[in-house]
Design an enzyme around this catalytic site. Structure first.
Site, mmCIF file in Angstrom:
data_model
loop_
_atom_site.group_PDB
_atom_site.id
_atom_site.type_symbol
_atom_site.label_atom_id
_atom_site.label_comp_id
_atom_site.label_asym_id
_atom_site.label_seq_id
_atom_site.Cartn_x
_atom_site.Cartn_y
_atom_site.Cartn_z
ATOM 1 N NE ARG A 134 110.463 37.471 37.894
ATOM 2 C CZ ARG A 134 111.336 36.432 38.466
ATOM 3 N NH1 ARG A 134 112.287 36.652 38.123
ATOM 4 N NH2 ARG A 134 111.691 36.043 39.934
ATOM 5 C CE LYS A 159 114.885 33.191 43.145
ATOM 6 N NZ LYS A 159 113.427 33.956 42.501
ATOM 7 C CG ASP A 210 116.664 39.350 42.169
ATOM 8 O OD1 ASP A 210 117.348 39.004 42.996
ATOM 9 O OD2 ASP A 210 116.602 39.194 41.596
HETATM 10 O O1 MRU Z 1 113.926 34.631 39.992
HETATM 11 P P1 MRU Z 1 115.025 34.756 39.226
HETATM 12 O O2 MRU Z 1 115.844 33.535 38.828
HETATM 13 O O3 MRU Z 1 115.191 35.810 38.513
HETATM 14 O O4 MRU Z 1 116.385 35.071 40.709
HETATM 15 C C1 MRU Z 1 117.466 35.482 40.349
HETATM 16 C C2 MRU Z 1 118.406 35.713 41.637
HETATM 17 O O5 MRU Z 1 117.529 36.342 42.766
HETATM 18 C C3 MRU Z 1 119.461 36.093 41.474
HETATM 19 O O6 MRU Z 1 120.227 35.839 42.898
HETATM 20 C C4 MRU Z 1 119.966 37.920 41.084
HETATM 21 O O7 MRU Z 1 119.067 37.672 39.978
HETATM 22 C C5 MRU Z 1 121.122 38.280 40.716
HETATM 23 S S1 MRU Z 1 121.341 37.341 39.039
HETATM 24 C C6 MRU Z 1 123.638 38.334 38.084
#
Ligand code: MRU
Length: 316
Positions: free
Chosen positions: A75, A219, A208
């Site tokens: 990813r 997200k 992220d």
């Molecule tokens: O696509 P995902 O479910 O991996 O996205 C997760 C997020 O966007 C979270 O907000 C981010 O990783 C912070 S998690 C502590």
């Protein structure tokens, strides 16, 4: 929290299959790096810190050169993955290092929780997005960790469902219910209405990747909430560990944004509601400019009105 997202068994990594939540608790066993990379790509495990921990265990299981590449391709947006791989590359004892990354993430989340809880007023109605809890980390969580750490202040959570993958509805609402944290689920497009009715006191989200100037990828839909929060004069907090900061990226426009499959938008779990063949966009993350962020919360403390200077001294 009795359910763990990752369980290290020494010769295998067990990952809670988050695709099946909240209906079923089932673990996927990974014995090599390809299996871990596949689990990350297919969303068995998700959330920036949890992905970093999983990748570290992937190297511990299978410490050959090709493993780094296969995991790095799983990813693109969460920088914790690349941060963990770099740490693993430098480490002599791969197993000990993976275990240290995991243990440190748990400790860091508790520190973020304690730092962030100071920002939360008594009785606050806290709007959050995606899932940033124990499921997204080694434990406790980042933004949801702040909520956990503030729970004795009679707070309540408003969880946005988080289309298209529904991390808010499936995971955050479930985590809150497991721990009896008061939680109300809304669809994403209800946030502005609730803010306009003064039913939200603050917004807190995870991250992220945070660029050197404070621009924050999280997200898809996070940016919309930040704009709404500014419009309504509400604090907009981002809670993330230092492993989510990417000093090499000057600003948010340079953060790689994952595009995910069209079928996540046209339907869900085998039910399609959109016309066959329709054009679809599915960016999984967006970037919130630093100027819309009231404060960043990390294990070192709180950075009010983040900018390049403050982030440089934070990372020094
Ligand atoms: O696509 P995902 O479910 O991996 O996205 C997760 C997020 O966007 C979270 O907000 C981010 O990783 C912070 S998690 C502590």
């Amino acid at each position: 929290m009795t359910v763990e997202a990752l369980r290290w068994q020494g010769d295998a990594l067990e990952l809670l299959d988050q695709r099946l939540l909240p209906d079923r608790i089932s673990y996927v066993t990974c014995r090599d790096a390809v299996q871990v990379a596949t689990a990350i790509r297919d969303m068995v495990v998700r959330g920036a810190p949890a992905i970093g921990c999983a990748a570290a265990f992937g190297i511990a299981l299978d410490p050959k050169e090709a493993s780094y590449e296969v995991l790095a391709k799983s990813r693109p947006t969460a920088v914790n993955l690349f941060w963990a791989l770099e740490r693993m590359r430098r480490a002599r004892d791969k197993r000990a290092e993976a275990e240290a990354i995991f243990a440190e993430d748990l400790a860091v989340n508790r520190a973020i929780g304690a730092n962030g809880a100071k920002l939360i007023p008594r009785g606050a109605r806290i709007l959050t997005y995606c899932n940033t809890g124990a499921l997204a980390t080694a434990g406790h969580g980042t933004a949801l960790g702040v909520v956990r750490s503030a729970r004795d202040k009679a707070i309540s959570v408003i969880a946005c469902e988080t289309r298209p993958y529904l991390q808010g509805a499936r995971l955050t609402a479930w985590e809150c219910m497991q721990e009896a944290i008061p939680c109300t689920l809304i669809t994403d497009n209800m946030a502005g209405y609730l803010m306009s009715r003064k039913e939200v006191d603050l917004v807190i989200v995870g991250a992220d990747r945070i660029a050197a100037n404070g621009d924050t990828a999280n997200k898809i839909g996070t940016y919309t909430l930040a704009v709404l929060a500014r419009r309504h004069g509400l604090p907009f907090y981002v809670a993330a560990p230092l492993s989510t900061f990417d000093a090499k990226i000057a600003d948010g426009s340079l953060i790689p944004i994952e595009e995910r499959p069209a079928d996540e938008v046209t339907g869900y779990r085998g039910t399609r509601w959109a016309p066959e063949g329709v054009a679809v966009r599915n960016p999984a993350f967006d970037v919130t400019p630093a100027e819309l962020i009231t404060a960043l919360v990390c294990e070192k403390g709180v950075v009010q009105a983040p900018d390049r200077e403050k982030i440089r001294s934070l990372l020094d």
